[in-house]
Design an enzyme around this catalytic site. Sequence first.
Site, PDB file in Angstrom:
ATOM      1  N   THR A 281       0.849  -1.269   0.078  1.00 38.11           N
ATOM      2  CA  THR A 281       0.159  -0.009   0.075  1.00 38.11           C
ATOM      3  C   THR A 281       0.930   1.251   0.093  1.00 38.11           C
ATOM      4  O   THR A 281       1.919   1.167   0.901  1.00 38.11           O
ATOM      5  CB  THR A 281      -1.094  -0.218   1.166  1.00 38.11           C
ATOM      6  OG1 THR A 281      -1.443   1.554   1.506  1.00 38.11           O
ATOM      7  CG2 THR A 281      -0.275  -0.319   2.292  1.00 38.11           C
TER       8      THR A 281
ATOM      9  N   CYS B  83      -1.387   4.929  -5.756  1.00 38.93           N
ATOM     10  CA  CYS B  83      -2.082   4.018  -4.942  1.00 38.93           C
ATOM     11  C   CYS B  83      -2.279   2.723  -5.694  1.00 38.93           C
ATOM     12  O   CYS B  83      -2.578   2.699  -6.690  1.00 38.93           O
ATOM     13  CB  CYS B  83      -3.479   4.581  -4.628  1.00 38.93           C
ATOM     14  SG  CYS B  83      -4.579   3.625  -3.849  1.00 38.93           S
TER      15      CYS B  83
END
Length: 244
Positions: A83, A196
Site C-alpha cells: 500500500t 495508490c
Amino acid sequence: MKTIGLIGGMSWESSAEYYRLLNELVRERLGGLHSARCVLYSVDFAEIERLQVAGEWEQAGDVLARAAEGVEAAGADLVLLCTNTMHKVAEQVQEALSVPLLHLADATADAVLRGGLRRVGLLGTAFTMEQDFYRERLASHGLDVLVPDAEGRALVHRVIYEELCLGVVREESRAGYQRVIGDLVREGADGVILGCTEIELLIGQEHSPVPVFPTTRLHAEAAVSAALQGLQGLQGLQGLQAPE
C-alpha cells in the site's frame, strides 16, 4: 530464491495483483513451473481505514508492525508493505523487522529516473497526495512532484475508497481520472505516478498522454529482482535499511 513477505489487505483487491505479478515475473525470469516464494499477512482493511480517518497513525503502525513480525517469522527474507498510503508508517514497520522493507516510493522514483523524467504528477489517496511523507520521499530522489487541485484530489480519493477498493471499475471514473491527468500534464507533468495500488485497476498507459508509473508493478519488480539476486542484491535498492 529468497522468500518475499507481503503485508496486504489494504485493499485485498490490490494485494491479489501483487500475488499475480510476483508469480508472473518469477515465471518470466526462470521459466517452466517456477513461481514466487512468498508469505502473505492480510489485515482487515476496515480497521486500518478507521485509524486513517481518525489520524491514529501510530496505532495503525502497530498493527502493521505485528503483521511484519508475522511474515518474518514465517520465513520472509524481505518485506513489502502492499500500500502506498501506509508507507506513512514505513519506519515503524521497519523497526519491527530484522530483514529489509523495500520502500515503494524508492522503487517508483528509480523507475521515473530511469525513464529520464524529473517532473511528475502524483495520484493517490488524499493522505498520499496532501501529506509530505510520500511526496518528500520522492523529492529526496530529485523529483519535482505535482498533485491535483482540491477538486481533483477529492475525486481521486473518493473513487479509490468507494469504488476500486470494492472491486468496482466505472468508465465515468476512468474519464474523471483522465481529466485530472490532463490537468497535471497542462501544469507541466512529464509523467504520472499511480500512487495508490488500486489505481492500476482503472488506469493504464493507454489512458494517459504521458508515461504512467504503476506502483504495484514497480514494487513487485523490485521485490523479484531482490529475491532472485539474493540478499546481497538488496544493497542496490534504495529501500529502508535493516537495523544493525
